[in-house]
Scaffold this motif. Structure first.
Motif, PDB file in Angstrom:
ATOM      1  N   SER A  52       2.979   5.523   5.097  1.00  0.00           N
ATOM      2  CA  SER A  52       3.014   4.888   3.785  1.00  0.00           C
ATOM      3  C   SER A  52       4.414   4.930   3.167  1.00  0.00           C
ATOM      4  O   SER A  52       4.915   3.922   2.662  1.00  0.00           O
ATOM      5  CB  SER A  52       2.010   5.570   2.862  1.00  0.00           C
ATOM      6  N   PHE A  53       5.069   6.091   3.196  1.00  0.00           N
ATOM      7  CA  PHE A  53       6.376   6.219   2.563  1.00  0.00           C
ATOM      8  C   PHE A  53       7.455   5.397   3.271  1.00  0.00           C
ATOM      9  O   PHE A  53       8.206   4.664   2.609  1.00  0.00           O
ATOM     10  CB  PHE A  53       6.784   7.689   2.454  1.00  0.00           C
ATOM     11  N   PRO A  54       7.570   5.460   4.609  1.00  0.00           N
ATOM     12  CA  PRO A  54       8.569   4.605   5.261  1.00  0.00           C
ATOM     13  C   PRO A  54       8.305   3.107   5.051  1.00  0.00           C
ATOM     14  O   PRO A  54       9.249   2.329   4.874  1.00  0.00           O
ATOM     15  CB  PRO A  54       8.461   4.961   6.743  1.00  0.00           C
ATOM     16  N   SER A  55       7.040   2.721   5.039  1.00  0.00           N
ATOM     17  CA  SER A  55       6.710   1.315   4.784  1.00  0.00           C
ATOM     18  C   SER A  55       7.129   0.905   3.379  1.00  0.00           C
ATOM     19  O   SER A  55       7.634  -0.198   3.166  1.00  0.00           O
ATOM     20  CB  SER A  55       5.215   1.074   4.960  1.00  0.00           C
ATOM     21  N   HIS A  56       6.926   1.811   2.422  1.00  0.00           N
ATOM     22  CA  HIS A  56       7.324   1.557   1.040  1.00  0.00           C
ATOM     23  C   HIS A  56       8.843   1.409   0.940  1.00  0.00           C
ATOM     24  O   HIS A  56       9.354   0.504   0.276  1.00  0.00           O
ATOM     25  CB  HIS A  56       6.821   2.675   0.142  1.00  0.00           C
ATOM     26  N   ILE A  57       9.586   2.280   1.605  1.00  0.00           N
ATOM     27  CA  ILE A  57      11.049   2.209   1.586  1.00  0.00           C
ATOM     28  C   ILE A  57      11.525   0.887   2.198  1.00  0.00           C
ATOM     29  O   ILE A  57      12.402   0.216   1.648  1.00  0.00           O
ATOM     30  CB  ILE A  57      11.669   3.405   2.332  1.00  0.00           C
ATOM     31  N   LEU A  58      10.963   0.521   3.342  1.00  0.00           N
ATOM     32  CA  LEU A  58      11.381  -0.713   4.007  1.00  0.00           C
ATOM     33  C   LEU A  58      11.059  -1.955   3.173  1.00  0.00           C
ATOM     34  O   LEU A  58      11.881  -2.868   3.054  1.00  0.00           O
ATOM     35  CB  LEU A  58      10.743  -0.814   5.386  1.00  0.00           C
ATOM     36  N   ALA A  59       9.862  -1.993   2.595  1.00  0.00           N
ATOM     37  CA  ALA A  59       9.472  -3.154   1.789  1.00  0.00           C
ATOM     38  C   ALA A  59      10.311  -3.239   0.515  1.00  0.00           C
ATOM     39  O   ALA A  59      10.795  -4.318   0.159  1.00  0.00           O
ATOM     40  CB  ALA A  59       7.988  -3.086   1.441  1.00  0.00           C
ATOM     41  N   ALA A  60      10.503  -2.111  -0.158  1.00  0.00           N
ATOM     42  CA  ALA A  60      11.314  -2.114  -1.381  1.00  0.00           C
ATOM     43  C   ALA A  60      12.762  -2.454  -1.067  1.00  0.00           C
ATOM     44  O   ALA A  60      13.408  -3.194  -1.811  1.00  0.00           O
ATOM     45  CB  ALA A  60      11.223  -0.756  -2.084  1.00  0.00           C
ATOM     46  N   GLY A  61      13.269  -1.933   0.031  1.00  0.00           N
ATOM     47  CA  GLY A  61      14.636  -2.245   0.426  1.00  0.00           C
ATOM     48  C   GLY A  61      14.816  -3.712   0.727  1.00  0.00           C
ATOM     49  O   GLY A  61      15.806  -4.332   0.325  1.00  0.00           O
ATOM     50  N   ALA A  62      13.861  -4.282   1.433  1.00  0.00           N
ATOM     51  CA  ALA A  62      13.945  -5.707   1.752  1.00  0.00           C
ATOM     52  C   ALA A  62      13.820  -6.549   0.497  1.00  0.00           C
ATOM     53  O   ALA A  62      14.633  -7.444   0.249  1.00  0.00           O
ATOM     54  CB  ALA A  62      12.859  -6.091   2.752  1.00  0.00           C
ATOM     55  N   GLU A  63      12.815  -6.247  -0.310  1.00  0.00           N
ATOM     56  CA  GLU A  63      12.518  -7.100  -1.456  1.00  0.00           C
ATOM     57  C   GLU A  63      13.476  -6.903  -2.623  1.00  0.00           C
ATOM     58  O   GLU A  63      13.588  -7.782  -3.477  1.00  0.00           O
ATOM     59  CB  GLU A  63      11.078  -6.883  -1.920  1.00  0.00           C
ATOM     60  N   PHE A  64      14.169  -5.774  -2.672  1.00  0.00           N
ATOM     61  CA  PHE A  64      15.113  -5.560  -3.771  1.00  0.00           C
ATOM     62  C   PHE A  64      16.559  -5.660  -3.298  1.00  0.00           C
ATOM     63  O   PHE A  64      17.317  -6.506  -3.744  1.00  0.00           O
ATOM     64  CB  PHE A  64      14.852  -4.212  -4.452  1.00  0.00           C
ATOM     65  N   VAL A  65      16.944  -4.806  -2.370  1.00  0.00           N
ATOM     66  CA  VAL A  65      18.343  -4.762  -1.935  1.00  0.00           C
ATOM     67  C   VAL A  65      18.725  -6.038  -1.186  1.00  0.00           C
ATOM     68  O   VAL A  65      19.738  -6.676  -1.503  1.00  0.00           O
ATOM     69  CB  VAL A  65      18.606  -3.510  -1.069  1.00  0.00           C
TER      70      VAL A  65
END
Length: 116
Positions: free
Chosen positions: A59-72
């Protein structure tokens, strides 16, 4: 004289194309970053928030990857920094959202991810 008119027309067309691509890039990137990425970034400190694990990373790595893609990555698209490379995580994230997370949902839920 005719060549100069053609050159001016080409220059105007190129400028209009550049302006159109700029508007598209900025509107897409800001919409993705502010409507999708920023809410995910804000939820990093929330212990009650559980992010889905669509591809088995946790859950946490998926959250980091999705947030990184969608924000950064979306902000990189806005400023035009590595736009083609920055689009790759966005495309991957939206394909996962459409065909893994929302696969069993009605078309209307999948459609948003596919439109991005």
């Amino acid at each position: 004289m005719k060549e100069q008119l053609l050159r001016t027309a080409r220059t105007t067309d190129d400028q209009l194309l550049s302006i159109g691509l700029l508007v598209l890039r900025v509107s897409f990137g800001l919409t993705m970053a502010l409507a999708h990425g920023l809410p995910k970034v804000k939820k990093f400190g929330d212990p009650s928030f559980v992010f889905p694990d669509p591809i088995g990373l946790g859950s946490f790595p998926s959250h980091i990857l999705a947030a990184g893609a969608e924000f950064v990555a979306a902000l990189m698209v806005v400023v035009g920094f590595g736009t083609r490379l920055a689009c790759l995580p966005l495309v991957f994230t939206m394909l996962v959202a459409a065909f893994v997370v929302h696969l069993d949902d009605p078309w209307k839920k999948m459609e948003f991810a596919l439109l991005y």
